[in-house]
Design an enzyme around this catalytic site. Structure first.
Site, PDB file in Angstrom:
ATOM      1  N   LYS A   1      -1.735   3.025   2.862  1.00 26.66           N
ATOM      2  CA  LYS A   1      -1.366   4.328   2.322  1.00 26.66           C
ATOM      3  C   LYS A   1      -1.460   4.230   0.801  1.00 26.66           C
ATOM      4  CE  LYS A   1       2.327   6.474   3.942  1.00 26.66           C
ATOM      5  NZ  LYS A   1       3.744   6.894   4.164  1.00 26.66           N
TER       6      LYS A   1
ATOM      7  N   ASP B   1      15.460  11.112   9.121  1.00 28.43           N
ATOM      8  CA  ASP B   1      14.429  12.121   9.399  1.00 28.43           C
ATOM      9  C   ASP B   1      13.696  11.773  10.690  1.00 28.43           C
ATOM     10  OD1 ASP B   1      13.014  14.463   9.014  1.00 28.43           O
ATOM     11  OD2 ASP B   1      11.553  13.564   7.635  1.00 28.43           O
TER      12      ASP B   1
ATOM     13  N   GLY C   1      -1.987  13.120   3.015  1.00 27.33           N
ATOM     14  CA  GLY C   1      -0.700  13.775   2.819  1.00 27.33           C
ATOM     15  C   GLY C   1      -0.619  14.435   1.457  1.00 27.33           C
TER      16      GLY C   1
ATOM     17  N   GLY D   1      -1.183  11.410  -1.250  1.00 27.95           N
ATOM     18  CA  GLY D   1      -2.136  10.318  -1.123  1.00 27.95           C
ATOM     19  C   GLY D   1      -2.920  10.360   0.163  1.00 27.95           C
TER      20      GLY D   1
ATOM     21  N   VAL E   1      -4.450   7.940   3.569  1.00 29.70           N
ATOM     22  CA  VAL E   1      -4.326   6.749   4.404  1.00 29.70           C
ATOM     23  C   VAL E   1      -5.723   6.322   4.839  1.00 29.70           C
ATOM     24  CG1 VAL E   1      -3.321   5.737   6.480  1.00 29.70           C
ATOM     25  CG2 VAL E   1      -2.060   7.489   5.210  1.00 29.70           C
TER      26      VAL E   1
END
Length: 268
Positions: free
Chosen positions: A38, A133, A18, A21, A23
């Site tokens: 993560k 969200d 992402g 960072g 995963v």
């Protein structure tokens, strides 16, 4: 990697990436369970940024609402000088976005998504947490195909009867009261889930446009339609539920608990 993390877990290959960072797949040295970690690079995030608040907030919220069978479980949090490491349940069987891309679901298939999704949202609301969200990319599936609500970076705590502020969410899925700048309640999650249900049954979003601004204008108008060409085979019960979830009047919009009790949810 953190010494404490490496003491408890064996970190394996990268499985996702992402903005801040990476995963990794990992497994517990105590139990042998396969999990994910993560790892957030703190150097990429300004100390006073909203992004930093979201990342730390996510870990706190997940600890507060876990465990629940339809929410991604958090196991451990480690922090060192350079990274924040969050050990979570491994969900490596795609997400809802990829499952529904370019296909329309039957009503039983859609109900198979909506029942656990609304159970997860109702659980969060009972604990005083609004996700804020809810979208297909944040709905994951584990290796047994069980739905898991994920990504609580935008989540907010609330007390019963208490309103929230702040423009968060994603075009197509954000509720009109969020865009209008008014205070809003946890029912913004019900709206977002209603948009997902509409997309699953129709193959298109209920409110759309050529740009983010056009989408927001359509959401603010909230003119819900069921084009006969698309909805000719969709049941009256499904349309009724959509009207109650995608209701601009928040006082008349269903709560997550009411959605779970709706006839379409219990009999489809």
């Amino acid at each position: 990697m953190s010494e404490e993390l490496n003491r408890d877990y064996r970190v394996c290959e990268e499985i996702g990436r992402g903005r801040f960072g990476v995963v990794y797949r990992c497994y517990s040295l105590e139990t042998g369970d396969s999990l994910a970690v993560k790892s957030v690079d703190k150097s990429l995030i300004a100390d006073d940024s909203v992004d930093r608040q979201c990342i730390y907030n996510e870990a706190k919220v997940m600890q507060f609402i876990s465990p629940n069978p339809n929410v991604v479980q958090i196991y451990d949090v480690y922090e060192d000088d350079s990274h924040l490491h969050i050990v979570i349940e491994l969900c490596n069987d795609s997400d809802l976005f990829h499952r529904i891309a370019n296909r329309v679901l039957s009503e039983p298939e859609a109900a198979g998504v909506m029942v656990p999704l609304m159970a997860a949202i109702a659980h969060c609301h009972r604990r005083g947490v609004a996700h804020r969200d809810v979208k297909p990319e944040n709905i994951l599936f584990d290796e047994w195909g069980r739905l898991k609500l994920a990504d609580f970076g935008s989540a907010e705590y609330f007390r019963e009867g208490e309103m929230m502020t702040g423009v968060v969410g994603t075009p197509y899925y954000v509720a009109p009261e969020v865009l209008s700048g008014r205070e809003y309640s946890e029912k913004v999650d019900v709206w977002s889930a209603g948009v997902i249900l509409y997309i699953m049954l129709a193959g298109i979003p209920p409110f759309y446009g050529d740009s983010a601004a056009d989408i927001f204008e359509a959401v603010l108008r909230a003119n819900l339609r069921f084009p006969p060409r698309i909805f000719h085979s969709v049941s009256p019960a499904a349309k009724d539920l959509l009207r109650r979830m995608l209701c601009k009047d928040v006082s008349r919009r269903f709560s997550a608990e009411q959605v779970l009790r709706h006839k379409w949810m219990t009999t489809t």
